[in-house]
Design a protein around this motif. Sequence first.
Motif, short mmCIF file in Angstrom:
data_model
loop_
_atom_site.label_atom_id
_atom_site.label_comp_id
_atom_site.label_asym_id
_atom_site.label_seq_id
_atom_site.Cartn_x
_atom_site.Cartn_y
_atom_site.Cartn_z
N PHE A 209 0.85 -1.20 0.00
CA PHE A 209 0.00 0.00 0.00
C PHE A 209 0.88 1.25 0.00
CE2 PHE A 209 -3.16 3.05 1.14
CZ PHE A 209 -4.40 2.48 0.91
N HIS B 249 -6.44 -1.57 -7.96
CA HIS B 249 -6.53 -1.71 -6.50
C HIS B 249 -6.69 -0.36 -5.80
CE1 HIS B 249 -4.78 -2.64 -2.43
NE2 HIS B 249 -5.47 -3.75 -2.63
N SER C 93 -5.25 0.97 -3.36
CA SER C 93 -4.03 1.73 -3.04
C SER C 93 -3.48 2.45 -4.26
CB SER C 93 -2.96 0.80 -2.44
OG SER C 93 -2.63 -0.23 -3.34
N ASP D 124 1.60 -2.73 -10.84
CA ASP D 124 1.53 -3.19 -9.45
C ASP D 124 1.26 -4.68 -9.47
OD1 ASP D 124 0.88 -3.95 -6.91
OD2 ASP D 124 -0.44 -2.26 -6.49
N ALA E 185 1.24 -7.07 -7.14
CA ALA E 185 1.04 -7.69 -5.83
C ALA E 185 0.60 -9.15 -5.93
CB ALA E 185 0.03 -6.88 -5.03
N THR F 121 4.69 -6.86 -3.50
CA THR F 121 4.49 -6.84 -2.05
C THR F 121 5.25 -8.00 -1.42
OG1 THR F 121 2.89 -7.24 -0.32
CG2 THR F 121 2.23 -7.86 -2.51
#
Length: 398
Positions: free
Chosen positions: A112, A136, A138, A211, A213, A241
């Motif tokens: 995040f 997402h 974030s 991103d 993740a 992440t």
Amino acid sequence: MSSKKLATFLAENLEDLKGKGLYNVIDPLESANGPMIIINGEELVNLSSNNYLGLATDSRLKEAATEAIQQFGVGAGAVRTINGTLKLHLELEEKLAQFKQTEAAIAYQSGFNCNMAAISGIMDKNDAILSDELNHASIIDGCRLSRAKIIRYNHSDMDDLHAKAKDATESGLYNKVMVITDGVFSMDGDIAKLPEIVQIAEEFDLITYVDDAHGSGVLGKGAGTVKHFGLSDKVDLQIGTLSKAIGVVGGYVAGKKDLIDWLKVRSRPFLFSTSLTPADVAASIRAVELLTESSELNEKLWENANYLKAGLVKLGFNIGNSETPITPCIIGEEVKTQEFSKRLYKEGVYAKSIVFPTVPKGTGRVRNMPSAAHTKEMLDQALVIYERVGKELGIITE
Ligand SMILES: *Cc1c(COP(=O)(O)O)cnc(C)c1O
């Protein structure tokens, strides 16, 4: 005296959420977050965590974390730029860059935070960001924080992205333009069309931001969605992440050395929030080493995912169009979806329902997250329960 306005605001809004069935009651675990979990004294097959490779409870990571605590203590003591950078942090960043095949990487306290840090570290009010509508939360918040103009494009719609990229770059209104996307979309398990996105980015000189993740540890033999498509040198910012497949907590941005140098002097969560603890860093280093040394866990994850998917399809469930281990079981109607998830729970499967407004109306689903740590027996146990509850609620036929 406490504020009456606040008390009224909270009471009214909590009431409203509860009335709409949107107030989420959280179930605390009485065990580690492994493939089986204990809630309220009952053991359940856990199909809800993002712990894709089972590393959250891996003994090798626990050992690395314990050793780091003994040697370095439980906290890093400061933000990275004061004296909260241990050699361990640099070691982790080197390992992450190698893993991602980029020049450098920077670690943050969470995925995040990466989006808070990197988007607003690069983009400002003179810029524009082309953002997939299903990105997402974030990413959305990171975009807002940057004060750049946010231009949403339809989910994975490359014609729409192309048209909006053309408009934005030809308008002369913006200094820089970025395209930003999840690598893997967590509700349906579909993969971003990165080859086309990169092509559009090249045509209009867009900054590319992925991103990943849900892709890291999962796609590209573990290295992620960008590697999966062989685009490691074509994506400017790769976010990962340390809390999902890596099993610990934290996040990172990987890219060119200049980018990382810039984020180290300009990104606010790096400058103003204490760094990851020694235990987190040591465990993450061990996890990255394990993924670099062997693809065994990654292969096991896919084997289990394919097994669960095939089992659900054979029973007659609609599992959507996932291209990854994320396995939605689409029920449709919201109330029925929630009832289905509750019945699964009573019978011994922990799989959460996801309904409107998180996903479009009428596409309520129970989302299953198989992991490398599940055994065939656990997955069979889940499938038997799925069959029983599915028939009971008339979702699949006798
Ligand atoms: C889970 C997730 C995050 C947040 O990561 P944390 O490490 O849990 O903070 C960010 N972006 C995406 C796309 C995610 O799925």
